[in-house]
Scaffold this active site. Structure first.
Site, PDB file in Angstrom:
ATOM      1  N   HIS A 146     -38.493  17.611 -72.551  1.00  0.00           N
ATOM      2  CA  HIS A 146     -37.061  17.784 -72.292  1.00  0.00           C
ATOM      3  C   HIS A 146     -36.512  16.590 -71.521  1.00  0.00           C
ATOM      4  O   HIS A 146     -35.458  16.036 -71.867  1.00  0.00           O
ATOM      5  CB  HIS A 146     -36.864  19.082 -71.489  1.00  0.00           C
ATOM      6  CG  HIS A 146     -35.465  19.327 -71.029  1.00  0.00           C
ATOM      7  ND1 HIS A 146     -34.597  20.166 -71.690  1.00  0.00           N
ATOM      8  CD2 HIS A 146     -34.777  18.843 -69.957  1.00  0.00           C
ATOM      9  CE1 HIS A 146     -33.441  20.197 -71.058  1.00  0.00           C
ATOM     10  NE2 HIS A 146     -33.529  19.404 -69.994  1.00  0.00           N
ATOM     11  N   GLU A 147     -37.214  16.188 -70.476  1.00  0.00           N
ATOM     12  CA  GLU A 147     -36.739  15.070 -69.655  1.00  0.00           C
ATOM     13  C   GLU A 147     -36.794  13.746 -70.415  1.00  0.00           C
ATOM     14  O   GLU A 147     -35.885  12.919 -70.310  1.00  0.00           O
ATOM     15  CB  GLU A 147     -37.559  14.970 -68.361  1.00  0.00           C
ATOM     16  CG  GLU A 147     -37.509  16.213 -67.476  1.00  0.00           C
ATOM     17  CD  GLU A 147     -36.098  16.643 -67.116  1.00  0.00           C
ATOM     18  OE1 GLU A 147     -35.187  15.787 -67.120  1.00  0.00           O
ATOM     19  OE2 GLU A 147     -35.898  17.844 -66.851  1.00  0.00           O
ATOM     20  N   HIS A 150     -33.827  13.498 -72.599  1.00  0.00           N
ATOM     21  CA  HIS A 150     -32.639  13.054 -71.860  1.00  0.00           C
ATOM     22  C   HIS A 150     -32.583  11.523 -71.824  1.00  0.00           C
ATOM     23  O   HIS A 150     -31.530  10.919 -72.048  1.00  0.00           O
ATOM     24  CB  HIS A 150     -32.674  13.587 -70.424  1.00  0.00           C
ATOM     25  CG  HIS A 150     -32.080  14.950 -70.264  1.00  0.00           C
ATOM     26  ND1 HIS A 150     -30.873  15.318 -70.817  1.00  0.00           N
ATOM     27  CD2 HIS A 150     -32.522  16.040 -69.584  1.00  0.00           C
ATOM     28  CE1 HIS A 150     -30.604  16.573 -70.500  1.00  0.00           C
ATOM     29  NE2 HIS A 150     -31.594  17.036 -69.753  1.00  0.00           N
ATOM     30  N   GLU A 223     -27.952  19.604 -72.441  1.00  0.00           N
ATOM     31  CA  GLU A 223     -29.133  20.422 -72.163  1.00  0.00           C
ATOM     32  C   GLU A 223     -29.670  21.053 -73.444  1.00  0.00           C
ATOM     33  O   GLU A 223     -30.881  21.102 -73.668  1.00  0.00           O
ATOM     34  CB  GLU A 223     -28.802  21.500 -71.126  1.00  0.00           C
ATOM     35  CG  GLU A 223     -28.567  20.975 -69.722  1.00  0.00           C
ATOM     36  CD  GLU A 223     -29.718  20.136 -69.215  1.00  0.00           C
ATOM     37  OE1 GLU A 223     -30.890  20.553 -69.376  1.00  0.00           O
ATOM     38  OE2 GLU A 223     -29.459  19.059 -68.670  1.00  0.00           O
TER      39      GLU A 223
END
Length: 293
Positions: A146-147, A150, A223
């Site tokens: 997830h990071e 980003h 997100e």
């Protein structure tokens, strides 16, 4: 880079259209005749609006390390097997995402994680000790994905640009309205008076609240994209679903205000429209309905 260029070009066009519209309606000519140069004000507003946002982005890694006490792991000499696994996992995910290897850090705190940095190939990914202790390796890997998503999506840069644009409009419109109130409604034909300053303060508060709604909306969209990005990097949606479900069962750690929007779990907001993160249940549902290539 292309996406950033198009984004900037679009918003410059919006500002130009706003300026033209005000002149067509006669507002610009009227204010100019009464001593307000809209072009100079627009330039001033852009400088004020973007300067703080860009500086914050450029020093974001330093601020993150300082404010959270994060300790960067030396990739050549990790302290233990867990740190070695963490660095190796981040590097593998970065390779899959096509970005440079970010710095990997650990900080003390309740379950959370974040990514920050001004450049895709020189970012920082940090996880809390609480997250490492409360999740399985599969779930931690999903959070790291997830990071990394980003970073690969350029979310930190785009959010900074959006913040700069809305700041510009807040500064610009507040001063235009303040000048109008002072000169037209209060009939002040001298230097700007108390009416101008009072109106600017009120308008900046009101417009600032509206601007925060816009920024929060974009933050929630990113997100969902980062959750989907993690599923694509891992080749399955289940690890991210399990990680989000795990977060729903623990007390997520709060990050410093500057980085709250960057965490895997968002902070509480007074209303859903101001929240930087969607509800965990909505994120899980979005993952359950997505198609993983």
């Amino acid at each position: 880079m292309k996406r950033i260029f198009l984004f900037l070009l679009t918003n410059i066009a919006v500002m130009v259209v706003l300026s033209i519209t005000m002149n067509v309606l006669g507002v610009g000519r009227y204010l100019t005749a009464n001593g307000l140069d809209l072009s100079q004000l627009l330039i001033f507003s852009a400088l004020v609006g973007f300067t703080g946002a860009i500086i914050s982005l450029l020093i974001s890694k330093w601020m993150a390390k300082t404010s959270t006490g994060a300790r960067v792991i030396d990739p050549q000499a990790p302290a233990n097997a867990r740190e070695a696994w963490l660095v190796d996992t981040v590097h593998q995910l970065a390779d899959r995402a096509g970005i440079g290897h970010p710095e990997v850090a650990i900080y003390e705190g309740e379950p959370n994680a974040f990514a920050t940095g001004a450049f895709k190939n020189n970012a920082l990914v940090a996880v809390s000790s609480g997250l490492l202790e409360s999740m399985t390796e599969e779930e931690i890997g999903a959070v790291l994905g997830h990071e990394i998503s980003h970073v690969a999506n350029g979310d930190m840069i785009t959010l900074t640009l959006i913040q700069g644009v809305v700041n510009t409009f807040v500064v610009f419109l507040a001063r235009v309205i303040g000048y109008f109130v002072d000169r037209v409604l209060l009939k002040n034909d001298k230097d700007v008076g108390l009416g101008y300053y009072a109106t600017v303060i009120v308008c900046e508060i009101v417009f600032g609240i509206l601007a925060s709604v816009i920024v929060a909306w974009f933050s929630r969209r990113r997100e969902y994209r980062a959750d989907a990005g993690s599923a694509h990097l891992l080749g399955a949606r289940e690890p991210m679903i399990h990680a989000l479900a795990r977060l729903g069962g623990v007390q997520a750690g709060e990050l410093p205000k500057t980085f709250q929007a960057s965490g895997i779990a968002g902070a509480q907001a007074i209303s859903a429209i101001f929240a930087s993160h969607p509800p965990l249940a909505a994120r899980i549902q979005a993952l359950q309905t997505m198609r993983v290539a």
